[in-house]
Scaffold this motif. Structure first.
Motif, PDB file in Angstrom:
ATOM      1  N   ALA A 120       0.604  -1.066   0.129  1.00 54.39           N
ATOM      2  CA  ALA A 120       0.067   0.374   0.027  1.00 54.39           C
ATOM      3  C   ALA A 120       0.672   1.324   0.490  1.00 54.39           C
ATOM      4  O   ALA A 120       0.416   2.641  -0.099  1.00 54.39           O
ATOM      5  N   TRP A 121       1.990   1.644   0.656  1.00 54.55           N
ATOM      6  CA  TRP A 121       2.906   2.331   1.105  1.00 54.55           C
ATOM      7  C   TRP A 121       3.501   2.539  -0.481  1.00 54.55           C
ATOM      8  O   TRP A 121       3.230   3.696  -0.724  1.00 54.55           O
ATOM      9  N   SER A 122       4.226   1.488  -0.936  1.00 50.54           N
ATOM     10  CA  SER A 122       4.756   1.571  -2.354  1.00 50.54           C
ATOM     11  C   SER A 122       3.711   2.222  -3.196  1.00 50.54           C
ATOM     12  O   SER A 122       4.239   3.061  -4.132  1.00 50.54           O
ATOM     13  N   PHE A 123       3.008   1.623  -3.628  1.00 56.37           N
ATOM     14  CA  PHE A 123       1.917   2.571  -4.464  1.00 56.37           C
ATOM     15  C   PHE A 123       1.027   3.416  -3.890  1.00 56.37           C
ATOM     16  O   PHE A 123       1.018   4.269  -5.084  1.00 56.37           O
ATOM     17  N   TRP A 124       1.007   4.335  -2.913  1.00 54.73           N
ATOM     18  CA  TRP A 124       0.533   5.013  -2.289  1.00 54.73           C
ATOM     19  C   TRP A 124       2.050   5.939  -2.931  1.00 54.73           C
ATOM     20  O   TRP A 124       1.742   6.689  -3.875  1.00 54.73           O
ATOM     21  N   LEU A 125       3.024   6.118  -2.989  1.00 53.83           N
ATOM     22  CA  LEU A 125       4.273   6.641  -3.416  1.00 53.83           C
ATOM     23  C   LEU A 125       4.206   6.661  -5.271  1.00 53.83           C
ATOM     24  O   LEU A 125       4.404   7.812  -5.874  1.00 53.83           O
TER      25      LEU A 125
END
Length: 482
Positions: A120-125
């Motif tokens: 989730a964090w990677s895609f949000w970035l």
């Protein structure tokens, strides 16, 4: 007590009770219809994928590939196979687990909370960094008409490109889907025109050498493939908004595969047509290959204006779709307590307003960095976003492999072999995308991923999850005092 089927008010006749029950049924049916109309149907879901994949990069891609020779056509074909395999994997995962968040939900289901959070964090970035790259290219095409060259003017244009889609997203899911359909249709008319009509104007002498770099064809193939990899970001789009898709178990897979097939066909046909209509040397140095192709077919200079307008529509449509994803992914994680709870907040129209505003604000800061920072900022932004895209792709493909090998519902025979083959291709595709991003982008992107770990620890603490009681000094005593 209000009217209900099991508790009818006294003093009413049978006819009155029947009328009341019919009114309740009508109200419930109206609510269900309203809810369904607030969801994305198959055409809108396909348009979301196509709109997110086909941004602004496709309008420069043929010129970039021409520098490596016609071997780049083979590279694009191989990359398209990998993208289709990834779409099939996402379709399988979406049908099995039609939950919001897509790659986040798949990684969490297969490997646990932390893997889900990191995806989730990677895609949000990816979403808010990548939107800045699209906005920068969009400004270049707008300036085909306006010629605003100062950094302040270009920043103003980029902010317009970011905040208009943000307002559309805040207005509700139905408007997002309608805008995606309209922009997808408008962007495809001229692209398909070049892809189809251009085939009748091709000349063999225009294609140039098989390898134009002077080195080995394998090295040229690999480098051209790395360039082509970037244009397929967005294949996972519809899985992230699964809860907003009508009949997700059926439509996620269909939309994923159909959307990527449409893009692959358009990419291959248009690139071959441009290679065959624009002389190789001119194409390798072109800044507007689609416009050059139209001008070469019919003469004059009208092609530049047509393709600039097409790129403007394409870019704003892509930003619209990615703005939706920049809010949907953290919302899914926030509902599970793995992102700050404010990301789960919804407006009266049912959209995650904080995620939309916060994501667009962060993208705006990246735009300022691009225009006011050091030279070469755009390339760094694009490659970092490419790397952070790969993390969810890789984990999703591995989640499918995990389910095929250890899942409770076994898949056997021919279907197992087919699914394993497709999954293996998707995993190799993710590896190739990582390689194409380059070492600097991997290094910076990994540092940004590490920043997410303290956020994960903080969200776990907010949930009161500190680990086993016997490992936290004094916790048992405090709980007993309470």
């Amino acid at each position: 007590m209000g009217d209900s089927f099991g508790d009818r008010p006294r003093g009413r006749t049978a006819a009155e009770n029947a009328a009341a029950e019919e009114a309740v049924i009508r109200d419930r049916a109206a609510e269900e219809i309203a809810e369904e109309h607030g969801k994305l149907g198959l055409p809108a879901a396909i348009s979301l994928i196509v709109g997110n994949i086909v941004g602004t990069g496709v309008f420069l891609l043929p010129a970039s590939l021409a520098a490596y020779g016609t071997v780049s056509l083979l590279a694009m074909a191989l990359v398209s196979v990998g993208a289709i395999a990834l779409a099939v994997v996402f379709g399988r995962l979406g049908a099995r687990l039609p939950a919001g968040g897509g790659p986040y939900a798949y990684a969490k289901d297969a490997f646990g909370e932390f893997s889900g959070f990191w995806n989730a964090w990677s895609f949000w970035l990816t979403a808010w960094i990548g939107n800045a790259a699209i906005a920068v290219v969009w400004v270049n095409y707008v300036n085909y008409f306006l010629r605003w060259e100062s950094p302040a003017a270009q920043i103003a244009l980029a902010l317009v490109a970011l905040w208009i889609p943000a307002l559309i997203n805040l207005s509700g899911v139905r408007n997002i889907g309608a805008f995606a359909v309209v922009t997808t249709v408008l962007k495809f008319i001229p692209l398909l025109f070049v892809a189809v009509v251009g085939l009748f104007f091709m000349r063999g002498a225009n294609f140039g050498p098989f390898v134009a770099t002077g080195g080995s064809w394998i090295a040229a193939l690999s480098t051209a493939g790395a360039l082509a990899l970037f244009i397929y970001s967005g294949v996972e789009s519809v899985t992230i908004v699964a809860e907003r898709v009508r009949d997700p178990a059926r439509n996620i897979g269909r939309a994923s595969v159909y959307g990527v097939l449409i893009c692959a066909a358009m990419y291959m046909l248009s690139t071959v047509a441009i290679f065959g209509t624009v002389p190789h040397e001119a194409l390798a140095n072109s800044t507007a290959p689609f416009a050059d192709a139209i001008n070469g077919m019919f003469g004059g200079s009208v092609g530049g204006g047509i393709m600039a307008a097409c790129a403007i529509v394409s870019g704003i449509g892509a930003i619209n779709g990615w703005t939706m994803l920049v809010a949907e992914m953290p919302m899914a994680a926030a509902r599970d307590g793995l992102f700050p709870s404010v990301f789960a907040a919804r407006s009266r129209r049912g959209v995650p307003w904080f995620g939309i505003v916060a994501g667009t604000a962060l993208t705006s800061l990246v735009v300022f960095y691009n225009y006011l920072g050091s030279e070469g900022g755009f390339d760094r932004i694009l490659l970092i976003a490419t790397f952070t895209t790969v993390i969810p792709y890789f984990f999703s493909a591995c989640a499918q492999l995990f389910w095929l090998v250890t899942g409770a519902r076994r898949v056997e025979g021919v279907r197992l072999g087919r699914d394993l083959t497709v999954t293996a291709v998707a995993i190799l595709f993710a590896f190739w995308m990582t390689y194409g991003a380059g070492t600097q982008a991997i290094f910076v992107g990994f540092l940004m991923l590490l920043v997410g770990i303290p956020v994960y620890i903080w969200t776990k603490a907010k949930r009161g999850e500190y680990g086993p009681a016997d490992e936290v000094p004094g916790r048992s005593t405090m709980e007993e005092e309470k």
